[in-house]
Scaffold this motif. Structure first.
Motif, mmCIF file in Angstrom:
data_model
loop_
_atom_site.group_PDB
_atom_site.id
_atom_site.type_symbol
_atom_site.label_atom_id
_atom_site.label_comp_id
_atom_site.label_asym_id
_atom_site.label_seq_id
_atom_site.Cartn_x
_atom_site.Cartn_y
_atom_site.Cartn_z
ATOM 1 N N GLU A 1 -1.959 -38.808 -17.846
ATOM 2 C CA GLU A 1 -0.596 -38.319 -17.955
ATOM 3 C C GLU A 1 -0.164 -37.627 -16.660
ATOM 4 N N LEU A 2 -1.046 -36.797 -16.143
ATOM 5 C CA LEU A 2 -0.755 -36.103 -14.883
ATOM 6 C C LEU A 2 -0.413 -37.097 -13.779
ATOM 7 N N ILE A 3 -1.251 -38.096 -13.666
ATOM 8 C CA ILE A 3 -1.075 -39.080 -12.597
ATOM 9 C C ILE A 3 0.254 -39.806 -12.741
ATOM 10 N N LEU A 4 0.502 -40.313 -13.942
ATOM 11 C CA LEU A 4 1.735 -41.087 -14.140
ATOM 12 C C LEU A 4 2.966 -40.206 -13.962
ATOM 13 N N SER A 5 2.834 -38.969 -14.410
ATOM 14 C CA SER A 5 3.960 -38.056 -14.261
ATOM 15 C C SER A 5 4.230 -37.759 -12.786
ATOM 16 N N ALA A 6 3.161 -37.563 -12.041
ATOM 17 C CA ALA A 6 3.331 -37.339 -10.595
ATOM 18 C C ALA A 6 3.918 -38.578 -9.934
ATOM 19 N N GLN B 1 0.953 -48.991 -10.916
ATOM 20 C CA GLN B 1 2.367 -49.353 -10.802
ATOM 21 C C GLN B 1 2.863 -50.043 -12.077
ATOM 22 N N LEU B 2 2.007 -50.859 -12.632
ATOM 23 C CA LEU B 2 2.382 -51.559 -13.858
ATOM 24 C C LEU B 2 2.604 -50.566 -15.002
ATOM 25 N N HIS B 3 1.807 -49.520 -15.034
ATOM 26 C CA HIS B 3 1.998 -48.509 -16.072
ATOM 27 C C HIS B 3 3.297 -47.738 -15.860
ATOM 28 N N VAL B 4 3.601 -47.459 -14.616
ATOM 29 C CA VAL B 4 4.882 -46.807 -14.339
ATOM 30 C C VAL B 4 6.021 -47.718 -14.790
ATOM 31 N N ASN B 5 5.901 -48.983 -14.475
ATOM 32 C CA ASN B 5 6.925 -49.946 -14.890
ATOM 33 C C ASN B 5 7.077 -49.966 -16.406
ATOM 34 N N ALA B 6 5.972 -49.881 -17.098
ATOM 35 C CA ALA B 6 6.046 -49.869 -18.558
ATOM 36 C C ALA B 6 6.849 -48.671 -19.040
ATOM 37 N N ARG B 7 6.675 -47.535 -18.366
ATOM 38 C CA ARG B 7 7.470 -46.355 -18.717
ATOM 39 C C ARG B 7 8.936 -46.605 -18.486
ATOM 40 N N THR B 8 9.226 -47.203 -17.365
ATOM 41 C CA THR B 8 10.623 -47.504 -17.045
ATOM 42 C C THR B 8 11.229 -48.395 -18.121
ATOM 43 N N LEU B 9 10.491 -49.424 -18.494
ATOM 44 C CA LEU B 9 10.994 -50.344 -19.510
ATOM 45 C C LEU B 9 11.201 -49.632 -20.836
ATOM 46 N N LYS B 10 10.291 -48.728 -21.147
ATOM 47 C CA LYS B 10 10.410 -47.997 -22.412
ATOM 48 C C LYS B 10 11.662 -47.129 -22.415
ATOM 49 N N LEU B 11 11.854 -46.429 -21.309
ATOM 50 C CA LEU B 11 13.046 -45.585 -21.199
ATOM 51 C C LEU B 11 14.309 -46.433 -21.300
ATOM 52 N N LEU B 12 14.299 -47.562 -20.623
ATOM 53 C CA LEU B 12 15.451 -48.464 -20.675
ATOM 54 C C LEU B 12 15.698 -48.944 -22.101
ATOM 55 N N ALA B 13 14.638 -49.333 -22.749
ATOM 56 C CA ALA B 13 14.778 -49.821 -24.128
ATOM 57 C C ALA B 13 15.365 -48.743 -25.036
ATOM 58 N N GLU B 14 14.946 -47.513 -24.809
ATOM 59 C CA GLU B 14 15.494 -46.415 -25.615
ATOM 60 C C GLU B 14 16.995 -46.284 -25.432
ATOM 61 N N LYS B 15 17.411 -46.262 -24.168
ATOM 62 C CA LYS B 15 18.841 -46.119 -23.878
ATOM 63 C C LYS B 15 19.628 -47.263 -24.509
ATOM 64 N N LEU B 16 19.115 -48.472 -24.367
ATOM 65 C CA LEU B 16 19.818 -49.624 -24.918
ATOM 66 C C LEU B 16 19.862 -49.541 -26.441
ATOM 67 N N GLY B 17 18.776 -49.074 -27.011
ATOM 68 C CA GLY B 17 18.731 -48.928 -28.469
ATOM 69 C C GLY B 17 19.782 -47.962 -28.972
ATOM 70 N N LYS B 18 19.929 -46.856 -28.256
ATOM 71 C CA LYS B 18 20.918 -45.858 -28.687
ATOM 72 C C LYS B 18 22.327 -46.427 -28.634
ATOM 73 N N VAL B 19 22.645 -47.059 -27.523
ATOM 74 C CA VAL B 19 23.981 -47.642 -27.374
ATOM 75 C C VAL B 19 24.238 -48.652 -28.480
ATOM 76 N N THR B 20 23.224 -49.423 -28.796
ATOM 77 C CA THR B 20 23.368 -50.446 -29.826
ATOM 78 C C THR B 20 23.692 -49.826 -31.181
ATOM 79 N N GLU B 21 22.983 -48.762 -31.483
ATOM 80 C CA GLU B 21 23.240 -48.086 -32.770
ATOM 81 C C GLU B 21 24.638 -47.500 -32.824
ATOM 82 N N LYS B 22 24.998 -46.843 -31.718
ATOM 83 C CA LYS B 22 26.295 -46.173 -31.704
ATOM 84 C C LYS B 22 27.447 -47.164 -31.847
ATOM 85 N N GLY B 23 27.235 -48.379 -31.391
ATOM 86 C CA GLY B 23 28.315 -49.356 -31.410
ATOM 87 C C GLY B 23 28.484 -50.073 -32.733
ATOM 88 N N ARG B 24 27.642 -49.747 -33.652
ATOM 89 C CA ARG B 24 27.669 -50.448 -34.944
ATOM 90 C C ARG B 24 29.038 -50.275 -35.606
#
Lengths: 208, 208
Positions: B14-19, B59-82
């Motif tokens: 966690e420390l490493i990825l966070s840094a 780097q791949l793990h960092v990318n996975a975090r990025t994708l997760k964050l992106l997916a969250e944002k997209l998920g929220k927008v999707t719900e709100k637009g219902r």
DNA sequence: ACTTTATATTGAACGTTGTTCATTATTTTT
DNA sequence: AAAAATAATGAACAACGTTCAATATAAAGT
């Protein structure tokens, strides 16, 4: 040593770019180093810096070559398709793009590796190279839909879309199609997936 | 020296990825080095190799975090637009993608920098992260077009297209629109270009 | 409590990279 | 033939990913 060769600046530039091309072709962009180029052309790495200010700029020149080659291929397909229906022409163009991406994969990937966004804006000739990649599609749309007032923007949209599909597909960033009408493992099956996607995209686009 | 800290393997990861995250945020992916991470977390670079087999995997793990964050944002927008119309929902989703690309630009660029295609296939969890980015759009299409048999593939097509437009546009690989109804220099004008393109794409897509 | 085993961390090293620059070799000009 | 300009070199620098024997600490065994 230190023998001064009979290569004009232009010849040397050509030598360097040509060597760079070969290196990328056989080992991918990650093998493109100043030392490797030097070894190939019989010069010391530092010499490259008499011609190019940095390896990044050199990479940009290689990219410009790639774009030029791509534009040529697309241009040929566009000409050959003259007289056939719109949809067939568009799909043919898209197919040519896919073929290029596969045949020249390391070069095509190099176009998107690294972030040369800042650099590109300082090198204005690069914009022209991009322009010429988009041009064939614009030409087709102008020929086939002469009364469409937004041909240029439409061509950008469609081309970017085809690129997006191809890129995500070719780099494995596309989720697999769940449908079972494709054998996921066979590369023919995989290509069929791309084919269906682009065909559908173009179809949808033409309908409007 | 050589003081053994009280960090479990998980904590250290966690420390490493966070840094790594902080480094990319402030200096871009090119500043992400083992030594820089080590400096940030008070370890020596070699320690990182107890947790990750290589910087590429990191780097791949960092990318996975990025994708997760992106997916969250997209998920929220999707719900709100219902409850709102289909086209508005799609455009809202696309806007959210653009907003993400701009706000988290270094991370978003890192997703496409370097060629980790081979690596990705060995790390199966990465595929899931990609899947979840595509999911919100698929959800919308399922809700709004329940009798469309090819929702999944359609969602891939549309999403890839939006990505393609956004990518070429944001990295300066799109030729400028010649039309004069945009002041090319103003960034608001530029964004308007993206807006028009995506709106049109979605419109065309919905019509089918 | 002491000794042994296991593990985490280090520091130094290796090979490679982009890049700079004083030095040297060659050509061109005077 | 001497002087000025230029081309090419080779050595160096800092930074990179990565490896690994040595070492310091924790855990286990007695």
């Amino acid at each position: 040593m230190a023998r001064r060769k009979d290569h004009s600046r232009e010849e040397l530039k050509e030598l360097i770019l040509s060597a760079a091309w070969d290196i990328i072709a056989s080992g991918g962009v990650s093998k493109l180093t100043a030392r490797e180029i030097g070894k190939k052309i019989g010069y010391v790495p530092g010499t490259i810096y008499n011609i190019f200010p940095s390896m990044e700029v050199l990479q940009l020149h290689v990219n410009a070559r790639t774009l030029k080659l791509l534009a040529e291929k697309l241009g040929k397909v566009t000409e050959k398709g003259r007289g056939t229906p719109l949809e067939a022409r568009l799909i043919g163009l898209a197919r040519a793009y896919l073929a290029f991406a596969q045949t020249y994969r390391p070069f095509w990937m190099a176009l998107f590796a690294n972030d040369l966004t800042d650099l590109k804006q300082t090198q204005s000739w690069y914009g022209q190279a991009i322009e010429e990649v988009f041009l064939p599609l614009e030409t087709i749309l102008r020929e086939e839909c002469p009364d469409n007032p937004s041909v240029r923007e439409d061509s950008h949209i469609l081309w970017s879309s085809v690129h997006g599909i191809t890129y995500l597909w070719a780099t494995g960033k596309m989720p697999p199609a769940k449908e079972s009408h494709v054998k996921k493992t066979s590369s023919a099956g995989k290509k069929a997936e791309w084919e269906r996607m682009v065909t559908r995209l173009v179809g949808v686009f033409c309908a409007a």
